[in-house]
Write a protein that holds these residues in place. Structure first.
Motif, short mmCIF file in Angstrom:
data_model
loop_
_atom_site.label_atom_id
_atom_site.label_comp_id
_atom_site.label_asym_id
_atom_site.label_seq_id
_atom_site.Cartn_x
_atom_site.Cartn_y
_atom_site.Cartn_z
N PHE A 180 73.98 29.76 50.79
CA PHE A 180 74.49 29.56 52.14
C PHE A 180 74.30 28.10 52.52
O PHE A 180 73.23 27.54 52.32
N GLY A 181 75.35 27.49 53.09
CA GLY A 181 75.32 26.06 53.38
C GLY A 181 75.44 25.26 52.10
O GLY A 181 74.70 24.30 51.86
N ALA A 182 76.39 25.64 51.26
CA ALA A 182 76.50 25.09 49.90
C ALA A 182 77.03 23.68 49.84
O ALA A 182 76.93 23.03 48.79
N GLY A 183 77.63 23.18 50.94
CA GLY A 183 78.17 21.83 50.90
C GLY A 183 79.23 21.68 49.83
O GLY A 183 80.16 22.48 49.73
N GLY A 184 79.08 20.69 48.97
CA GLY A 184 80.06 20.45 47.92
C GLY A 184 79.80 21.22 46.64
O GLY A 184 80.56 21.07 45.67
N GLY A 185 78.75 22.02 46.60
CA GLY A 185 78.47 22.82 45.41
C GLY A 185 77.56 22.16 44.41
O GLY A 185 77.39 22.65 43.28
N GLU A 186 76.92 21.08 44.81
CA GLU A 186 76.02 20.34 43.91
C GLU A 186 74.97 21.24 43.27
O GLU A 186 74.73 21.20 42.05
N ASN A 187 74.32 22.09 44.07
CA ASN A 187 73.25 22.93 43.55
C ASN A 187 73.78 24.01 42.62
O ASN A 187 73.17 24.31 41.59
N LEU A 188 74.92 24.59 42.96
CA LEU A 188 75.49 25.63 42.12
C LEU A 188 75.95 25.06 40.78
O LEU A 188 75.82 25.71 39.74
N ALA A 189 76.46 23.83 40.79
CA ALA A 189 76.85 23.19 39.54
C ALA A 189 75.65 23.02 38.62
O ALA A 189 75.71 23.32 37.42
N ALA A 190 74.55 22.55 39.19
CA ALA A 190 73.35 22.31 38.38
C ALA A 190 72.75 23.61 37.88
O ALA A 190 72.38 23.74 36.70
N ILE A 191 72.64 24.61 38.76
CA ILE A 191 71.99 25.86 38.36
C ILE A 191 72.87 26.65 37.40
O ILE A 191 72.37 27.31 36.48
N SER A 192 74.17 26.57 37.57
CA SER A 192 75.07 27.28 36.65
C SER A 192 75.02 26.70 35.24
O SER A 192 75.34 27.39 34.27
N SER A 193 74.62 25.44 35.12
CA SER A 193 74.46 24.87 33.77
C SER A 193 73.25 25.49 33.07
O SER A 193 73.21 25.53 31.83
N LEU A 194 72.27 25.98 33.83
CA LEU A 194 71.11 26.66 33.26
C LEU A 194 71.43 28.11 32.92
O LEU A 194 70.95 28.64 31.93
N LEU A 233 81.62 14.48 39.63
CA LEU A 233 80.78 15.44 40.34
C LEU A 233 79.87 14.79 41.36
O LEU A 233 79.28 15.48 42.20
N ALA A 234 79.73 13.48 41.32
CA ALA A 234 78.89 12.79 42.30
C ALA A 234 79.39 13.02 43.72
O ALA A 234 78.61 12.98 44.67
N TYR A 235 80.68 13.31 43.88
CA TYR A 235 81.22 13.52 45.22
C TYR A 235 80.76 14.84 45.83
O TYR A 235 80.93 15.07 47.02
N THR A 236 80.13 15.72 45.02
CA THR A 236 79.58 16.97 45.57
C THR A 236 78.22 16.75 46.22
O THR A 236 77.70 17.65 46.87
N SER A 237 77.62 15.57 46.07
CA SER A 237 76.25 15.33 46.49
C SER A 237 76.17 14.14 47.44
O SER A 237 76.64 13.05 47.12
N LEU A 238 75.53 14.35 48.59
CA LEU A 238 75.33 13.25 49.53
C LEU A 238 74.39 12.20 48.93
O LEU A 238 74.58 11.00 49.13
#
Length: 323
Positions: free
Chosen positions: A153-167, A94-99
């Motif tokens: 919007f502007g989700a990039g690789g989905g890093e934020n959605l991955a983290a928030i969906s875990s919550l 998942l590191a590849y989703t985050s710059l």
């Protein structure tokens, strides 16, 4: 010359950055005291070093000639996410989703110069990523958990959605981006995590084509994404005003919140404008608030960012006047 002492962020420091009391922060985020025991140490740079950084920023802007042509940036952006999607599919990392995380992978023992609480500091390369993970979770728990659908919007690789969906694993998540490769990567991420996360294409300069339905049960999120639209934010604001989502959460560099008389902030303004980043948006939301067309829930400069700018200004608002 004595070596500067190292310091660390404490709960009270984080609370001040977020604009809440220590008690309010712990109530929303009980585990923060444990998290702060790991990795949020830094060394404040001396005034002479800070002045040198300011001079380097100004010289770098002059040499670069300002912002790059948009087409070149967009092409490079799509190519990068296409490459990252392939790596995510091949490795599941998942590191590849985050710059930020891929920078850590390249230099795990490195350090970075950051902007922190009105000063330049030297910190471990993981500092910003760890700080942002804390900030993002607090934002999610404070402003997003009451909504059925969260659209970034502007989700990039989905890093934020991955983290928030875990919550909030029972929510529906949509990640939109101008890059087709990014949208594909977000959908792949949903499959890998086995969560309700889907991706799609949307240019925030032409948002009416977004493949998503916004309503009062939807939260809209942007993270360092609106910065890319520069002064062309009006179509996005008009779109949100017409669709009336339940809340809009912007985590962006906000140029209006700098103090121009401060050399430290003047350097950030110079860098911000030369890069063609977001300008006028926060002022417009404030005007709409004063006219009763939107309600600002939170507006807070967090005093945290990269070497060149404060990256994480928080602006939370919703359509309609105060309740």
């Amino acid at each position: 010359m004595m070596k500067p002492d190292r310091d660390r962020l404490r709960v009270a420091d984080i609370a001040a950055q977020f604009g809440v009391s220590v008690e309010e922060l712990i109530a929303i985020y009980p585990g923060i005291t444990i998290l702060l025991n790991d990795g949020l140490e830094y060394t404040r740079l001396e005034d002479q070093e800070a002045q040198k950084i300011i001079q380097e920023i100004e010289a770098g802007v002059r040499q670069s000639g300002g912002a790059k042509p948009v087409l070149t940036v967009e092409q490079a952006y799509d190519q990068d996410w296409s490459r990252r999607r392939g790596l995510l599919e091949a490795t599941g990392n998942l590191a590849y989703t985050s710059l930020r995380d891929t920078e850590i992978m390249r230099d795990p023992g490195g350090t970075r110069i950051l902007r922190l609480n009105g000063q330049y500091v030297l910190a471990d390369v993981r500092f910003e990523s760890r700080w942002f993970a804390i900030f993002r979770e607090w934002v999610a728990r404070s402003y997003l958990q009451g909504f059925h659908t969260i659209v970034e919007f502007g989700a990039g690789g989905g890093e934020n959605l991955a983290a928030i969906s875990s919550l909030f694993p029972d929510k529906h998540f949509v990640g939109l981006d101008r890059s087709p490769a990014s949208g594909s990567m977000v959908s792949l991420l949903g499959k890998l995590l086995q969560r309700d996360i889907v991706g799609g294409c949307c240019d925030m300069k032409e948002p009416t084509a977004a493949p998503v339905l916004l309503d009062g049960h939807t939260a809209v999120l942007t993270v360092n994404a609106l910065e890319q639209v520069g002064k062309d934010w009006k179509p996005f604001v008009d779109y949100l005003l017409s669709r009336k989502p339940g809340v809009v959460v912007n985590i962006e560099p906000i140029i209006e919140w700098y103090e121009p008389d401060s050399p430290f902030d003047a350097a950030a303004i110079y860098q911000h404008r030369a890069s063609g980043y977001l300008e006028g948006y926060a002022q417009r939301i404030q005007e709409l608030h004063e006219r009763g067309e939107v309600a600002i829930i939170k507006a807070k400069r967090t005093y945290m960012g990269t070497r060149g700018q404060d990256s994480y200004g928080l602006l939370v608002w919703r359509c309609g006047p105060d309740a």
